[in-house]
Design a protein around this motif. Structure first.
Motif, PDB file in Angstrom:
ATOM      1  N   UNK A 125       0.835  -1.208   0.000  1.00  0.00           N
ATOM      2  CA  UNK A 125       0.000   0.000   0.000  1.00  0.00           C
ATOM      3  C   UNK A 125       0.870   1.260   0.000  1.00  0.00           C
ATOM      4  N   UNK A 126       0.250   2.374  -0.346  1.00  0.00           N
ATOM      5  CA  UNK A 126       0.974   3.637  -0.280  1.00  0.00           C
ATOM      6  C   UNK A 126       1.215   3.992   1.191  1.00  0.00           C
ATOM      7  N   UNK A 127       2.343   4.550   1.472  1.00  0.00           N
ATOM      8  CA  UNK A 127       2.786   4.913   2.826  1.00  0.00           C
ATOM      9  C   UNK A 127       2.770   3.719   3.776  1.00  0.00           C
ATOM     10  N   UNK A 128       3.491   2.653   3.460  1.00  0.00           N
ATOM     11  CA  UNK A 128       3.497   1.493   4.355  1.00  0.00           C
ATOM     12  C   UNK A 128       4.303   1.776   5.626  1.00  0.00           C
ATOM     13  N   UNK A 129       3.900   1.109   6.685  1.00  0.00           N
ATOM     14  CA  UNK A 129       4.646   1.205   7.945  1.00  0.00           C
ATOM     15  C   UNK A 129       4.607  -0.162   8.628  1.00  0.00           C
ATOM     16  N   UNK A 130       5.549  -0.384   9.498  1.00  0.00           N
ATOM     17  CA  UNK A 130       5.587  -1.649  10.227  1.00  0.00           C
ATOM     18  C   UNK A 130       4.375  -1.780  11.130  1.00  0.00           C
ATOM     19  N   UNK A 131       3.983  -0.698  11.789  1.00  0.00           N
ATOM     20  CA  UNK A 131       2.794  -0.735  12.646  1.00  0.00           C
ATOM     21  C   UNK A 131       1.546  -1.037  11.827  1.00  0.00           C
ATOM     22  N   UNK A 132       1.418  -0.416  10.669  1.00  0.00           N
ATOM     23  CA  UNK A 132       0.271  -0.674   9.805  1.00  0.00           C
ATOM     24  C   UNK A 132       0.235  -2.123   9.334  1.00  0.00           C
ATOM     25  N   UNK A 133       1.412  -2.682   9.036  1.00  0.00           N
ATOM     26  CA  UNK A 133       1.473  -4.079   8.595  1.00  0.00           C
ATOM     27  C   UNK A 133       1.070  -5.027   9.724  1.00  0.00           C
ATOM     28  N   UNK A 134       1.521  -4.752  10.931  1.00  0.00           N
ATOM     29  CA  UNK A 134       1.168  -5.603  12.075  1.00  0.00           C
ATOM     30  C   UNK A 134      -0.319  -5.505  12.398  1.00  0.00           C
ATOM     31  N   UNK A 135      -0.875  -4.298  12.311  1.00  0.00           N
ATOM     32  CA  UNK A 135      -2.308  -4.136  12.555  1.00  0.00           C
ATOM     33  C   UNK A 135      -3.128  -4.827  11.463  1.00  0.00           C
ATOM     34  N   UNK A 136      -2.666  -4.751  10.230  1.00  0.00           N
ATOM     35  CA  UNK A 136      -3.366  -5.430   9.135  1.00  0.00           C
ATOM     36  C   UNK A 136      -3.319  -6.945   9.326  1.00  0.00           C
ATOM     37  N   UNK A 137      -2.174  -7.465   9.771  1.00  0.00           N
ATOM     38  CA  UNK A 137      -2.072  -8.905  10.030  1.00  0.00           C
ATOM     39  C   UNK A 137      -3.031  -9.322  11.136  1.00  0.00           C
TER      40      UNK A 137
END
Length: 163
Positions: A125-137
């Motif tokens: 996704x645009x503007x990816x972040x580690x926190x965003x990836x963990x929340x998405x998981x």
């Protein structure tokens, strides 16, 4: 009846059930209906909206990158379900068809598929972040936890390979 077919493979049946779930409940039409006609503060409304989680779409006001990531997430849920159903030994090692190990292997495969699909696509996704990836998981795992029982039921009684 499809569930009692003695030649049905457990991974094939689970993958087909995942494909149907994603195609029907991830469709833009269902997602719009669920968002507009259900109350997320009730158990039924929350579940009906959760079913639309791997939503795919053709057009949106979002960026191309975000639309591609959403569509890829829906595809990955199905593909990773097939992979995990094949890799998880419960359905292959069960002594008798229809045992609970097949059910839990199907359910677990869908939890893993949802979590990994969300994790991978969150990085696209645009503007990816580690926190965003963990929340998405976490969102993907929640989706798999509450809807994976459908995949577990679909895998019951399936052929597991050589005996």
């Amino acid at each position: 009846m499809a569930l009692t077919n003695r030649y049905k493979s457990a991974p094939g049946a689970g993958t087909l059930a995942a494909l149907i779930l994603v195609l029907v409940f991830g469709s833009p039409w269902y997602a719009d209906w669920a968002r507009d006609n259900t109350n997320p503060k009730t158990a039924g409304g929350w579940f009906l909206q959760l079913l639309a989680w791997p939503a795919w779409r053709f057009d949106s006001s979002d960026s191309i990158q975000d639309v591609f990531a959403a569509d890829l997430k829906a595809i990955l849920v199905v593909a990773l379900t097939a992979l995990f159903l094949f890799l998880l030994p419960g359905s292959q090692l069960a002594r008798a068809r229809g045992t609970l190990s097949q059910f839990f292997a199907g359910w677990g495969a869908y939890i893993f598929a949802g979590a990994f699909a969300a994790l991978i696509t969150a990085l696209i996704k645009s503007n990816p972040s580690l926190l965003g990836a963990l929340q998405a998981a976490g969102d993907g795992a929640r989706y798999g936890l509450f809807t994976g029982w459908i995949i577990g039921i679909a895998t019951l009684g399936g052929y597991r390979g050589r005996r």
